[in-house]
Design a protein around this motif. Sequence first.
Motif, short mmCIF file in Angstrom:
data_model
loop_
_atom_site.label_atom_id
_atom_site.label_comp_id
_atom_site.label_asym_id
_atom_site.label_seq_id
_atom_site.Cartn_x
_atom_site.Cartn_y
_atom_site.Cartn_z
N GLY A 1 4.47 11.33 -0.67
CA GLY A 1 3.08 10.84 -1.56
C GLY A 1 3.51 10.31 -3.40
N VAL B 1 4.66 7.18 -3.89
CA VAL B 1 4.41 5.80 -2.86
C VAL B 1 3.21 5.25 -4.42
CG1 VAL B 1 1.72 5.32 -1.95
CG2 VAL B 1 3.42 5.97 -0.60
N ILE B 2 2.67 6.77 -4.60
CA ILE B 2 1.17 6.92 -5.59
C ILE B 2 2.33 6.60 -7.42
CG2 ILE B 2 1.02 9.51 -6.94
CD1 ILE B 2 -1.60 6.54 -6.54
N SER C 1 -10.72 7.37 -5.55
CA SER C 1 -10.38 5.60 -4.75
C SER C 1 -9.76 5.71 -3.03
CB SER C 1 -9.29 5.47 -5.69
OG SER C 1 -7.80 4.67 -5.11
N SER D 1 -7.04 6.22 -3.48
CA SER D 1 -5.85 6.87 -3.91
C SER D 1 -5.32 8.05 -4.49
CB SER D 1 -4.87 5.74 -4.71
OG SER D 1 -6.44 5.50 -6.28
N ASP D 2 -6.43 8.83 -4.23
CA ASP D 2 -6.85 10.18 -4.21
C ASP D 2 -5.67 11.37 -3.54
OD1 ASP D 2 -8.46 9.79 -6.22
OD2 ASP D 2 -10.99 9.73 -5.84
N PHE E 1 -3.46 10.59 -2.23
CA PHE E 1 -1.68 10.64 -2.59
C PHE E 1 -1.73 11.34 -4.00
CE2 PHE E 1 -2.36 6.73 0.01
CZ PHE E 1 -1.80 6.48 0.37
N ASN F 1 -8.05 5.83 -11.84
CA ASN F 1 -8.42 5.01 -10.85
C ASN F 1 -9.30 4.28 -9.63
OD1 ASN F 1 -8.78 7.64 -9.51
ND2 ASN F 1 -7.51 7.68 -7.96
N ILE G 1 -7.96 1.48 -8.25
CA ILE G 1 -6.71 1.42 -7.56
C ILE G 1 -6.97 2.03 -6.29
CG2 ILE G 1 -4.39 2.67 -8.16
CD1 ILE G 1 -4.79 2.87 -11.11
N LEU H 1 -5.46 -3.64 -6.07
CA LEU H 1 -4.95 -2.24 -7.41
C LEU H 1 -4.29 -3.32 -8.09
CD1 LEU H 1 -1.04 -0.72 -5.66
CD2 LEU H 1 -3.84 -0.12 -5.19
#
Lengths: 253, 88
Positions: free
Chosen positions: A57, A60-61, A93, A95-96, A98, A195, A198, A206
């Motif tokens: 994670g 990635v983030i 998002s 992405s949360d 991650f 985010n 994102i 993104l």
Amino acid sequence: MKETLKLICFNFIFYILFLLFSIIGIPVFSAIVAFQAIFISHRNGMKKFRRAIAWYGLGVIKVLPFPFVRVFYKNLDTTAEKGPFIFVCNHRSASDPFLMACLPYELVQIVNIWPFKLPVLGFMARAAGYLSVRELPFEEFSKKTTDLLHEGVSIVAFPEGTRSADGSLGQFHSSIFRVALSSGYPISPICITGNENIPARGTLLLKPGTIKIHKLPHLKFEDYKNLTPFKLKNSVRQIIAEGIEVMKGKKSL
Amino acid sequence: MTEQEIITLSNQVFEESFEIEKEKLKPEMNIFLDLGLDSLDIVDLVVALQEKFGVKIRNDDRIKNIRTLGDIYKFILSLKAEGASSSL
């Protein structure tokens, strides 16, 4: 035109790196953990696997999208607060999860059905014991989360259930708050801002930005034990809503 | 029991069990989107309504169609009407 080109380059580079990182990183992380698991207990094996997910994670983030995306965490002092906690945060998002995986605690996330259907990531989520709230009857969900908390594993929940289309804070589901009331573990509200794009809901594109994650002071069992599940979920929702307003500068502390 | 009494008692359930402000309790309010109840809260709501009105509704399929506070008033009203006709 220049901005569009920048956006295309950013996304192109990110997704190439993301694929490479996933194709190489996930088997490598998995192989290392699988090898170590031969010599350690199942409990420690799970701990290491969850740690591997946290590293993934983090990559990635925080690493891959840098410097287009910057991530800032606030109030993550683990020396003062050992946990386990029931982390409750807003959901904006894809992405949360991650971002939450990077919290410095051993944790299991409560997720929707769709992350389990993703290739590789779905396998990792299942292997790490992540829970699909919609696939479990409440009694089973409650038992599994409580058992994890007793083992010292923190829980991350997104009580809105889904990402809101306009970025506003949705209504909360009470499942995790019922678990909190029956198990007595502290609730730690977390606010995420920045985010929304994102990526935004319904797209993989993104956009550059700054993501802020603020861990607010946790609620001890003594603080909330006399509340009903409905009142508790709305109280925490209010705390998170105010936290987001403060982060956006629309409200002072 | 009059319609107004059913409205008053139903609203009392929302005020007492869920601490929802009186001002929000209007017939057009969606109990999920506007009042914030979820599927587990509905179980608590059913129990509270049963106690308040002395009726059995747990296994009634019509609960699944309830969306607004107005639907609840109508549902209780119909239950009371059915109870009155069956006791004749």
